[in-house]
Design a protein around this motif. Structure first.
Motif, PDB file in Angstrom:
ATOM      1  N   HIS A  69      -4.586   5.332   5.226  1.00 25.00           N
ATOM      2  CA  HIS A  69      -4.345   4.574   6.463  1.00 25.00           C
ATOM      3  C   HIS A  69      -3.016   3.815   6.407  1.00 25.00           C
ATOM      4  O   HIS A  69      -2.811   2.846   7.119  1.00 25.00           O
ATOM      5  CB  HIS A  69      -5.521   3.630   6.770  1.00 25.00           C
ATOM      6  N   HIS A  78       0.837  -1.204   0.000  1.00 19.50           N
ATOM      7  CA  HIS A  78       0.000   0.000   0.000  1.00 19.50           C
ATOM      8  C   HIS A  78       0.870   1.252   0.000  1.00 19.50           C
ATOM      9  O   HIS A  78       2.099   1.154   0.025  1.00 19.50           O
ATOM     10  CB  HIS A  78      -0.960  -0.049   1.184  1.00 19.50           C
ATOM     11  N   HIS A  89       1.499  -1.742   5.015  1.00 21.44           N
ATOM     12  CA  HIS A  89       0.935  -0.400   5.134  1.00 21.44           C
ATOM     13  C   HIS A  89       1.984   0.548   5.719  1.00 21.44           C
ATOM     14  O   HIS A  89       1.690   1.693   6.040  1.00 21.44           O
ATOM     15  CB  HIS A  89      -0.335  -0.406   5.991  1.00 21.44           C
ATOM     16  N   HIS A 120      -5.228   0.763  -2.571  1.00 25.24           N
ATOM     17  CA  HIS A 120      -6.677   0.597  -2.685  1.00 25.24           C
ATOM     18  C   HIS A 120      -7.278   1.488  -3.775  1.00 25.24           C
ATOM     19  O   HIS A 120      -7.165   2.713  -3.725  1.00 25.24           O
ATOM     20  CB  HIS A 120      -7.355   0.952  -1.357  1.00 25.24           C
TER      21      HIS A 120
END
Ligand code: ZN
Ligand code: FE
Ligand code: FE
Ligand code: ZN
Length: 275
Positions: free
Chosen positions: A13, A7, A225, A38
């Motif tokens: 996030h 990500h 992430h 995303h």
């Protein structure tokens, strides 16, 4: 080795600049990495769940530019798209705009319930776990049948918080493997579950072994992430893939599969139980 589930801070996030993910992938001696942030959702409020529609072209051009700047690693353009029934044509149209190498299709919603979101954990108390599992696997099959996705993401994400079914699910699992086979999707060995309450890779050894019997190809992903999560627990992931009987994995180029042999990066001495 490859890390195909990465990500970026665009989704709201995750943390770290895209270049930092690339540098970490090089430090981990990965041969290849793919960004898979995303994709904006249809009618999405874009409240820190996905990048915005405005950001999508910048995301794509940034991946292209990093690819040029870091010839020492292969950098692929991927994306993680939510599967929500009814949104197929919206997703299709967005995917056609850019030269993606691969698309990960992920089920994060049952109806409007984001069952894997910590903020919606309370909903679990109102549900029957077995029914949730059944609905989840039904959605996985539907996602594969759309033919929109190359890879089905974290194939038993429903276990994330440790909820376990009380009944035998082998029919559900077999039906799902059958559909994955028929629609020629790959699945991922996703290590992020080890960092979640369930403390297991997605999918379980049982499910991965079943996929292996159906000859369903795999890729590897950390679902990073944060840059430090790139390639995380990949020794475990390789060990799990081997336990499940896999001898190889696939990469993607322009949405076509390329078969690779599983490296001999030795998981010896690892004493972590894999279930
Ligand atoms: Zn995310
Ligand atoms: Fe996901
Ligand atoms: Fe992800
Ligand atoms: Zn994911």
């Amino acid at each position: 080795m490859i890390d195909y589930h990465v990500h970026t801070k665009l989704c709201g996030h995750a943390t770290g600049e895209m270049i930092d993910y690339v540098k970490e992938a090089i430090r981990c001696e990965l041969d290849e990495m793919g960004f898979s942030d995303h994709l904006p959702m249809k009618g999405g409020k874009e409240d820190n769940l996905t990048m915005t529609l405005d950001e999508l072209p910048n995301y794509v051009s940034e991946v292209m530019s990093l690819r040029k700047s870091f010839p020492e690693i292969r950098i692929k353009l991927g994306i993680e798209a939510d599967y929500v029934p009814g949104n197929e044509s919206y997703v299709k149209e967005l995917l056609e705009r850019y030269p993606f190498d691969y698309v990960i299709g992920s089920v994060h919603y049952i109806g409007t319930w984001a069952f894997d979101h910590p903020g919606e954990l309370g909903e679990w108390d109102k549900k029957e776990v077995d029914l949730v599992y059944k609905e989840y696997f039904e959605l996985l099959r539907k996602s594969a049948r759309t033919s929109l996705f190359d890879i089905i993401g974290h194939c038993d994400l429903v276990k994330k918080f440790g909820h376990r079914p009380n009944t035998e699910l082998s029919k559900e699992l077999n039906d799902t493997a059958q559909v994955f086979k028929e629609y020629k999707v790959a699945v991922e060995v996703n290590t992020s579950g080890l960092r979640k309450p369930v403390k297991e890779i997605y999918p379980s050894c049982e499910i991965l072994s079943l996929y292996q019997k159906y000859d369903i190809p795999i890729v590897f992903g950390s679902d990073a992430h944060t840059p430090g999560d790139i390639g995380k627990d990949f020794d475990n992931a390789i060990l799990l893939a081997r336990q499940a009987g896999y001898k190889g994995f696939v990469t993607f180029e322009g949405r076509k599969k390329v078969t690779c042999e599983l490296s001999n990066r030795s998981p010896e001495g690892l004493n972590v139980p894999i279930t």
